[in-house]
Design a protein around this motif. Structure first.
Motif, PDB file in Angstrom:
ATOM      1  N   TRP A   1      10.520  64.606 -46.391  1.00  0.00           N
ATOM      2  CA  TRP A   1      10.342  65.003 -44.984  1.00  0.00           C
ATOM      3  C   TRP A   1      10.954  66.354 -44.676  1.00  0.00           C
ATOM      4  O   TRP A   1      10.475  67.091 -43.817  1.00  0.00           O
ATOM      5  CB  TRP A   1      10.794  63.904 -44.013  1.00  0.00           C
ATOM      6  CG  TRP A   1      12.271  63.633 -43.845  1.00  0.00           C
ATOM      7  CD1 TRP A   1      12.959  62.561 -44.342  1.00  0.00           C
ATOM      8  CD2 TRP A   1      13.243  64.401 -43.100  1.00  0.00           C
ATOM      9  NE1 TRP A   1      14.288  62.616 -43.971  1.00  0.00           N
ATOM     10  CE2 TRP A   1      14.489  63.738 -43.204  1.00  0.00           C
ATOM     11  CE3 TRP A   1      13.189  65.592 -42.367  1.00  0.00           C
ATOM     12  CZ2 TRP A   1      15.653  64.218 -42.609  1.00  0.00           C
ATOM     13  CZ3 TRP A   1      14.358  66.066 -41.768  1.00  0.00           C
ATOM     14  CH2 TRP A   1      15.566  65.386 -41.893  1.00  0.00           C
TER      15      TRP A   1
ATOM     16  N   ASP B   1      18.270  52.853 -45.875  1.00  0.00           N
ATOM     17  CA  ASP B   1      17.581  53.828 -46.722  1.00  0.00           C
ATOM     18  C   ASP B   1      18.044  55.254 -46.448  1.00  0.00           C
ATOM     19  O   ASP B   1      17.515  56.199 -47.016  1.00  0.00           O
ATOM     20  CB  ASP B   1      16.058  53.742 -46.475  1.00  0.00           C
ATOM     21  CG  ASP B   1      15.699  53.939 -44.989  1.00  0.00           C
ATOM     22  OD1 ASP B   1      16.588  53.736 -44.132  1.00  0.00           O
ATOM     23  OD2 ASP B   1      14.543  54.293 -44.709  1.00  0.00           O
TER      24      ASP B   1
ATOM     25  N   THR C   1      29.407  68.469 -39.139  1.00  0.00           N
ATOM     26  CA  THR C   1      30.448  67.642 -39.744  1.00  0.00           C
ATOM     27  C   THR C   1      31.680  68.402 -40.221  1.00  0.00           C
ATOM     28  O   THR C   1      32.813  67.939 -40.062  1.00  0.00           O
ATOM     29  CB  THR C   1      29.851  66.935 -40.988  1.00  0.00           C
ATOM     30  OG1 THR C   1      28.545  66.489 -40.661  1.00  0.00           O
ATOM     31  CG2 THR C   1      30.711  65.795 -41.445  1.00  0.00           C
TER      32      THR C   1
ATOM     33  N   LYS D   1      22.533  67.466 -36.578  1.00  0.00           N
ATOM     34  CA  LYS D   1      21.962  68.805 -36.637  1.00  0.00           C
ATOM     35  C   LYS D   1      20.759  68.810 -37.567  1.00  0.00           C
ATOM     36  O   LYS D   1      20.685  67.889 -38.389  1.00  0.00           O
ATOM     37  CB  LYS D   1      22.986  69.840 -37.074  1.00  0.00           C
ATOM     38  CG  LYS D   1      23.818  69.548 -38.306  1.00  0.00           C
ATOM     39  CD  LYS D   1      23.258  69.065 -39.580  1.00  0.00           C
ATOM     40  CE  LYS D   1      22.172  69.830 -40.293  1.00  0.00           C
ATOM     41  NZ  LYS D   1      21.701  69.171 -41.540  1.00  0.00           N
TER      42      LYS D   1
ATOM     43  N   ASN E   1      14.648  65.131 -38.095  1.00  0.00           N
ATOM     44  CA  ASN E   1      14.812  66.110 -37.010  1.00  0.00           C
ATOM     45  C   ASN E   1      13.834  65.986 -35.850  1.00  0.00           C
ATOM     46  O   ASN E   1      14.211  66.165 -34.694  1.00  0.00           O
ATOM     47  CB  ASN E   1      14.684  67.532 -37.588  1.00  0.00           C
ATOM     48  CG  ASN E   1      15.634  67.784 -38.735  1.00  0.00           C
ATOM     49  OD1 ASN E   1      16.551  67.001 -38.963  1.00  0.00           O
ATOM     50  ND2 ASN E   1      15.431  68.861 -39.466  1.00  0.00           N
TER      51      ASN E   1
HETATM   52  N1  NAD Z   1      25.887  66.586 -40.536  1.00  0.00           N
HETATM   53  C1  NAD Z   1      25.534  66.594 -41.795  1.00  0.00           C
HETATM   54  O1  NAD Z   1      26.276  67.090 -42.628  1.00  0.00           O
HETATM   55  C2  NAD Z   1      24.240  65.987 -42.211  1.00  0.00           C
HETATM   56  C3  NAD Z   1      24.027  65.575 -43.523  1.00  0.00           C
HETATM   57  C4  NAD Z   1      22.806  64.928 -43.846  1.00  0.00           C
HETATM   58  C5  NAD Z   1      21.840  64.780 -42.872  1.00  0.00           C
HETATM   59  N2  NAD Z   1      22.066  65.241 -41.607  1.00  0.00           N
HETATM   60  C6  NAD Z   1      21.030  65.099 -40.553  1.00  0.00           C
HETATM   61  O2  NAD Z   1      20.901  63.718 -40.242  1.00  0.00           O
HETATM   62  C7  NAD Z   1      19.548  63.415 -39.940  1.00  0.00           C
HETATM   63  C8  NAD Z   1      19.085  62.310 -40.864  1.00  0.00           C
HETATM   64  O3  NAD Z   1      19.172  62.762 -42.186  1.00  0.00           O
HETATM   65  P1  NAD Z   1      19.188  61.758 -43.430  1.00  0.00           P
HETATM   66  O4  NAD Z   1      19.379  62.593 -44.626  1.00  0.00           O
HETATM   67  O5  NAD Z   1      20.087  60.612 -43.184  1.00  0.00           O
HETATM   68  O6  NAD Z   1      17.678  61.269 -43.392  1.00  0.00           O
HETATM   69  P2  NAD Z   1      17.081  60.000 -44.145  1.00  0.00           P
HETATM   70  O7  NAD Z   1      15.637  60.252 -44.313  1.00  0.00           O
HETATM   71  O8  NAD Z   1      17.913  59.676 -45.335  1.00  0.00           O
HETATM   72  O9  NAD Z   1      17.311  58.807 -43.074  1.00  0.00           O
HETATM   73  C9  NAD Z   1      16.635  58.777 -41.841  1.00  0.00           C
HETATM   74  C10 NAD Z   1      16.797  57.406 -41.223  1.00  0.00           C
HETATM   75  O10 NAD Z   1      16.112  57.374 -39.962  1.00  0.00           O
HETATM   76  C11 NAD Z   1      15.315  56.183 -39.908  1.00  0.00           C
HETATM   77  N3  NAD Z   1      14.203  56.416 -38.975  1.00  0.00           N
HETATM   78  C12 NAD Z   1      13.080  57.159 -39.165  1.00  0.00           C
HETATM   79  N4  NAD Z   1      12.286  57.071 -38.076  1.00  0.00           N
HETATM   80  C13 NAD Z   1      12.931  56.270 -37.179  1.00  0.00           C
HETATM   81  C14 NAD Z   1      12.617  55.812 -35.881  1.00  0.00           C
HETATM   82  N5  NAD Z   1      11.477  56.147 -35.266  1.00  0.00           N
HETATM   83  N6  NAD Z   1      13.513  55.001 -35.252  1.00  0.00           N
HETATM   84  C15 NAD Z   1      14.662  54.628 -35.862  1.00  0.00           C
HETATM   85  N7  NAD Z   1      14.998  55.036 -37.116  1.00  0.00           N
HETATM   86  C16 NAD Z   1      14.147  55.844 -37.759  1.00  0.00           C
HETATM   87  C17 NAD Z   1      14.891  55.952 -41.353  1.00  0.00           C
HETATM   88  O11 NAD Z   1      14.471  54.619 -41.560  1.00  0.00           O
HETATM   89  C18 NAD Z   1      16.205  56.266 -42.062  1.00  0.00           C
HETATM   90  O12 NAD Z   1      17.087  55.155 -42.010  1.00  0.00           O
HETATM   91  C19 NAD Z   1      18.773  64.731 -40.114  1.00  0.00           C
HETATM   92  O13 NAD Z   1      18.603  65.329 -38.863  1.00  0.00           O
HETATM   93  C20 NAD Z   1      19.669  65.573 -40.992  1.00  0.00           C
HETATM   94  O14 NAD Z   1      19.526  66.966 -40.780  1.00  0.00           O
HETATM   95  C21 NAD Z   1      23.231  65.824 -41.271  1.00  0.00           C
END
Ligand code: NAD
Length: 379
Positions: free
Chosen positions: A186, A15, A138, A110, A89
């Motif tokens: 979130w 997801d 990234t 981040k 985060n």
């Molecule tokens: N470096 C980048 O360019 C970049 C881009 C997007 C997101 N991010 C970062 O990556 C992180 C995630 O972002 P995202 O957009 O993928 O979020 P998202 O909401 O799409 O995905 C979060 C994931 O974490 C899982 N999760 C939630 N609670 C959990 C727990 N207790 N244990 C295990 N898994 C759990 C969820 O099920 C989901 O699979 C954030 O910190 C965001 O800032 C960074």
């Protein structure tokens, strides 16, 4: 026996947005092998996802604490060596802290934490440990960004005199005007996201990029943030004036309500001799701008690029590489550090970059809340 680094993943389930990027990037240079993790807090989703993508299921754990407990029972030669934190985060800090305390190398998304105080706790913990800690900004892995850093360091554009970094997205626009949706995202919830949305989520990429390519330090900031609705506690747009070392002035323009924009991250650094411009949506082009001369466009893979830029290009010129390759280059640098091999400090962002990123977020929000005043960023 495989010499690949045994990697665990936290978050990044089916997801998620960022999970696939880390899975592909970590496998790109044959340096890491994903051996397990906790991909989702709901067990059926967690295990179901792992079965679907064909990873081994024997080290998929029900939650983070169980992962630590069970992995520590394994001999060091089998235990996960590095763990990537890809959750929302608010989980970065407790997870990273426990991982450092138990001797795992950490690759953290981040923004590194939800506060500067938490970031400094992690930094202090690392002083007494051999743990490698990377923060995945990234975009620093792109070959033409590495080339930009090299050209500025080598004086190609002369003394820097103007910095303008724009990071425009539009994805929050349809959410912010819908009360129900804005309550279910979130990134707009301070409990999960921290004190900032736009500046924390993408402004921090811009901040890190400025310090990465220019070699300058951002010393102080003056921010004007935008929330649109009184019940929205999180900035979704903002302009941050910056003062850098060497008396250089500039601006970070970040928005998640720039209607229709996708991932328009544009880095522009102007010096007394020339300017350099790079756009994330066309990352294989680096523009060199000079007074009275035709526009010069540099591309990856050519011998005129720096060693670090060339190290991040896998195919001959003309085969476009993108964000997966950029993250792959960061994982490649982390692998070198974990294996104790020689690496360039520009190969992956560290705890120092993570702490500075948190410093920036806190000071930008503080500046806005104090009536748009200049605030110093601690060294
Ligand atoms: N470096 C980048 O360019 C970049 C881009 C997007 C997101 N991010 C970062 O990556 C992180 C995630 O972002 P995202 O957009 O993928 O979020 P998202 O909401 O799409 O995905 C979060 C994931 O974490 C899982 N999760 C939630 N609670 C959990 C727990 N207790 N244990 C295990 N898994 C759990 C969820 O099920 C989901 O699979 C954030 O910190 C965001 O800032 C960074």
């Amino acid at each position: 026996m495989s010499l690949k680094i045994r990697l665990g993943i936290l978050g990044g389930g089916g997801d998620s947005l960022i999970g696939v990027l880390h899975r592909v990037a970590s496998s790109m240079y044959d340096q890491f092998q994903i051996v397990g993790g906790v991909f989702n807090p709901v067990w059926e989703e967690n295990i179901g996802f792992v079965e679907k993508i064909g990873l081994p299921t024997n080290r998929v754990y029900i939650d983070f604490d169980t992962l630590i407990e069970e992995e520590l029972k394994l001999p060091v030669s089998e235990r996960m060596e590095a763990i990537s934190i890809l959750t929302p985060n608010f989980l970065h800090f407790p997870m990273a802290k426990k991982l450092i305390e138990n001797g795992f190398n950490v690759i953290c998304e981040k923004p590194m934490t939800t506060s500067l105080e938490e970031a400094k706790i992690l930094q202090n913990l690392l002083l007494d440990s051999d743990t490698i800690f990377a923060v995945t900004y990234t975009y620093t892995g792109y070959p033409m960004i590495r080339q930009m850093r090299n050209m500025i360091a080598n004086g190609v554009i002369g003394k820097v005199q103007k910095i303008d970094v724009q990071y425009y997205q539009g994805w929050i626009n349809p959410i912010i005007h819908d009360e129900e949706k804005r309550g279910n995202t979130w990134r707009l919830d301070p409990e999960k996201s921290g004190i900032s949305c736009c500046i924390g989520d993408i402004g921090t990429h811009a901040f890190d990029m400025i310090e990465y390519v220019s070699g300058l330090k951002v010393n102080s900031v003056l921010a004007d943030l935008n929330y649109l609705y009184s019940d929205n506690k999180m900035d979704i747009d903002g302009t941050v004036l910056i003062h850098c070392s060497g008396d250089v002035k500039g601006v970070i323009r970040a928005s998640q309500i720039a209607t229709g924009e996708e991932n328009n991250f544009t880095v522009q650094i102007y010096g007394e001799k020339a300017g350099l411009k790079w756009e994330q949506e066309n990352p294989n082009y680096l523009y060199l701008l000079e007074d009275g001369k035709p526009l010069n466009i540099l591309k990856p893979g050519h011998i005129y690029n720096s060693e670090l830029s060339l190290d991040g290009t896998k195919l001959p010129p003309g085969h476009p590489e993108g964000i997966f390759d950029s993250m792959g280059n960061i994982y490649k640098g982390i692998a070198k550090a974990i294996k104790g091999e020689k690496y360039d400090i520009g190969e992956y962002p560290t705890i120092t970059d993570g702490v500075r990123g948190m410093n920036f977020i806190e000071k930008a929000v503080q500046s806005h809340q104090s009536g748009n005043i200049w605030i110093k960023i601690d060294d």
